[in-house]
Design an enzyme around this catalytic site. Sequence first.
Site, PDB file in Angstrom:
ATOM      1  N   THR A 122      -9.281 -38.081  54.031  1.00 55.59           N
ATOM      2  CA  THR A 122      -9.301 -36.639  54.296  1.00 55.59           C
ATOM      3  C   THR A 122      -9.300 -36.445  55.812  1.00 55.59           C
ATOM      4  OG1 THR A 122     -10.497 -36.304  52.252  1.00 55.59           O
ATOM      5  CG2 THR A 122     -10.613 -34.518  53.881  1.00 55.59           C
ATOM      6  N   CYS A 255     -18.413 -35.539  50.533  1.00 56.22           N
ATOM      7  CA  CYS A 255     -17.168 -34.787  50.774  1.00 56.22           C
ATOM      8  C   CYS A 255     -17.382 -33.307  51.106  1.00 56.22           C
ATOM      9  CB  CYS A 255     -16.257 -34.918  49.564  1.00 56.22           C
ATOM     10  SG  CYS A 255     -15.941 -36.623  49.133  1.00 56.22           S
ATOM     11  N   ARG A 323     -25.605 -39.804  49.566  1.00 55.64           N
ATOM     12  CA  ARG A 323     -25.241 -39.117  50.814  1.00 55.64           C
ATOM     13  C   ARG A 323     -25.309 -37.597  50.658  1.00 55.64           C
ATOM     14  NH1 ARG A 323     -19.717 -42.097  52.264  1.00 55.64           N
ATOM     15  NH2 ARG A 323     -19.706 -42.381  50.005  1.00 55.64           N
TER      16      ARG A 323
HETATM   17  C1  UGA Z   1     -15.167 -33.784  45.529  1.00 60.76           C
HETATM   18  C2  UGA Z   1     -13.970 -33.117  44.845  1.00 60.76           C
HETATM   19  O1  UGA Z   1     -14.350 -32.634  43.556  1.00 60.76           O
HETATM   20  C3  UGA Z   1     -12.812 -34.115  44.690  1.00 60.76           C
HETATM   21  O2  UGA Z   1     -11.680 -33.459  44.141  1.00 60.76           O
HETATM   22  C4  UGA Z   1     -12.451 -34.680  46.075  1.00 60.76           C
HETATM   23  O3  UGA Z   1     -11.415 -35.621  46.004  1.00 60.76           O
HETATM   24  C5  UGA Z   1     -13.689 -35.348  46.661  1.00 60.76           C
HETATM   25  O4  UGA Z   1     -14.744 -34.361  46.766  1.00 60.76           O
HETATM   26  C6  UGA Z   1     -13.313 -35.876  48.012  1.00 60.76           C
HETATM   27  O5  UGA Z   1     -13.060 -35.098  48.920  1.00 60.76           O
HETATM   28  O6  UGA Z   1     -13.143 -37.104  48.144  1.00 60.76           O
HETATM   29  P1  UGA Z   1     -17.191 -35.319  44.714  1.00 60.76           P
HETATM   30  O7  UGA Z   1     -17.762 -35.108  46.068  1.00 60.76           O
HETATM   31  O8  UGA Z   1     -17.145 -36.702  44.174  1.00 60.76           O
HETATM   32  O9  UGA Z   1     -15.660 -34.794  44.658  1.00 60.76           O
HETATM   33  O10 UGA Z   1     -18.044 -34.474  43.703  1.00 60.76           O
HETATM   34  P2  UGA Z   1     -17.941 -33.134  42.841  1.00 60.76           P
HETATM   35  O11 UGA Z   1     -17.927 -33.520  41.430  1.00 60.76           O
HETATM   36  O12 UGA Z   1     -16.893 -32.218  43.305  1.00 60.76           O
HETATM   37  O13 UGA Z   1     -19.390 -32.495  43.157  1.00 60.76           O
HETATM   38  C7  UGA Z   1     -19.770 -32.131  44.469  1.00 60.76           C
HETATM   39  C8  UGA Z   1     -21.119 -31.436  44.452  1.00 60.76           C
HETATM   40  O14 UGA Z   1     -21.046 -30.192  43.777  1.00 60.76           O
HETATM   41  C9  UGA Z   1     -22.220 -32.225  43.721  1.00 60.76           C
HETATM   42  O15 UGA Z   1     -23.417 -32.095  44.441  1.00 60.76           O
HETATM   43  C10 UGA Z   1     -22.316 -31.547  42.364  1.00 60.76           C
HETATM   44  O16 UGA Z   1     -23.574 -31.653  41.750  1.00 60.76           O
HETATM   45  C11 UGA Z   1     -22.030 -30.102  42.755  1.00 60.76           C
HETATM   46  N1  UGA Z   1     -21.475 -29.322  41.624  1.00 60.76           N
HETATM   47  C12 UGA Z   1     -20.240 -29.601  41.134  1.00 60.76           C
HETATM   48  C13 UGA Z   1     -22.231 -28.276  41.107  1.00 60.76           C
HETATM   49  O17 UGA Z   1     -23.372 -27.993  41.538  1.00 60.76           O
HETATM   50  N2  UGA Z   1     -21.691 -27.516  40.105  1.00 60.76           N
HETATM   51  C14 UGA Z   1     -20.445 -27.767  39.604  1.00 60.76           C
HETATM   52  O18 UGA Z   1     -20.004 -27.004  38.694  1.00 60.76           O
HETATM   53  C15 UGA Z   1     -19.714 -28.835  40.121  1.00 60.76           C
END
Ligand code: UGA
Length: 425
Positions: A122, A255, A323
């Site tokens: 990214t 991320c 993280r």
């Molecule tokens: C995120 C993006 O979803 C990916 O598409 C992207 O490729 C990635 O970042 C990246 O840039 O590499 P990730 O960080 O693994 O992926 O996790 P997510 O599943 O998106 O969750 C991120 C945060 O949001 C977590 O703390 C999760 O608990 C929170 N979250 C997610 C919520 O509180 N509610 C939701 O409905 C979804």
Amino acid sequence: MSKILVVGCGYVGLTTAVGLAELGHRVMGYDLDTNLISRLSSGVPTIYEPGLPELLVKNTQSGVLSFTSSVTNEGPDFDLVFLCLPTPSREDGTANLTYLTSAVSQVRILLTEHTTVVIKSTVPVGTAKLIKSLVPEGVTIASNPEFLREGSSVYDFFHPNRIVIGAQGRVAPKSLLTAYENFSVPIVVTSHETAELIKYSANAFLAIKISFANELAFLSERTNSDIDDLIYAVGLDTRIGINHLNPGPGWGGSCFPKDTRELLATAQKLGVPMQTLQAAVSSNERTMEALAGRILSLVDSIETTPVVAILGLAFKAGTDDVRESPSTKVAELLSGAGLSIKGYDPLVVKSGSFAGVLCSSIDECLAGSHIAVLMTDAEEFRVIDPTDVLRLMVTPQVLDTRRILGAASWASSGITHHSLGFQEV
Ligand code: UGA
């Protein structure tokens, strides 16, 4: 079949290497970390990712996937060189490109007119231009951001919503199209700048969505509404969508926090206010502070030092990554207020940043505590037995930030049960 070098074998690099090998390409993973490379070479995964161990073993054993910690120009003539390096935040919020540029100088010796260098990391707008200036004349550059979620990155690799390719003159390099020929999803071929910005915009929008959902949860508490019914009904509108609309203790990870910081810093430098995103970031901070405040008020009447059991230390379920985890932040706030903190996570075995005692089981974590706070929706937490809670805790009360415990059955078992997004009863 393409010959591919994947530079950087962290979450993104390893998943990409394994995925491309599974698609039938000959892949070599390169990383400076010799320990990591020797583990991967013997088929031992270095990260927790469902589905990864099987594919790693299968493809290393069949010989299509190999790993190395040194590259020479005597190796294969690679068609594609994927750059999968971390781009952590600098002090000012901008992305630090040092790992990326240093990796380019390490593999420069391999690059010929035949090679396409693919930027998977990214990276801020302008990075493709920068990389172009660092490689020998004639080497093609492609921007190809990843959209992999930790904990489901193998699934996401094989089931993308879209593939984005940024290229000079909007002409996608043939070798890269060949690498993705098995996917029947839209391929957006665009300029480098657009491809770079697409990745940040996607992550920023998802962060905004969650911040909004978190604010709705607070409003639901005050209006005696049902947050689950609310987001379900709102999300059923296909213009809005149900995904990433689930309220919780705040968004974290490697991320969203980093990428929102970078986008805000870049936009500010360019004099383009991004107030919606700025508000989502502040709202996220407030969500974690409000959660800590709620925990403090729930243990207010306890006369000894309150003990808080934090269940779920990673930034979400299904990963061991701590993280910028909301649990770390909340634990820090509570510890700063003089509370005693214990923590447990099914996947986290060590966490240098956690301001509490790391336990090795749910029972050990609950024992002697005054409040249990569920921070992730790990499967193990869904089946916690209320009788264990009654037996182990000093004051049996639970705060469920992910709303995974059936409120009614818990309340009837004599445990004080609180849910984020629901009024105190
Ligand atoms: C995120 C993006 O979803 C990916 O598409 C992207 O490729 C990635 O970042 C990246 O840039 O590499 P990730 O960080 O693994 O992926 O996790 P997510 O599943 O998106 O969750 C991120 C945060 O949001 C977590 O703390 C999760 O608990 C929170 N979250 C997610 C919520 O509180 N509610 C939701 O409905 C979804």
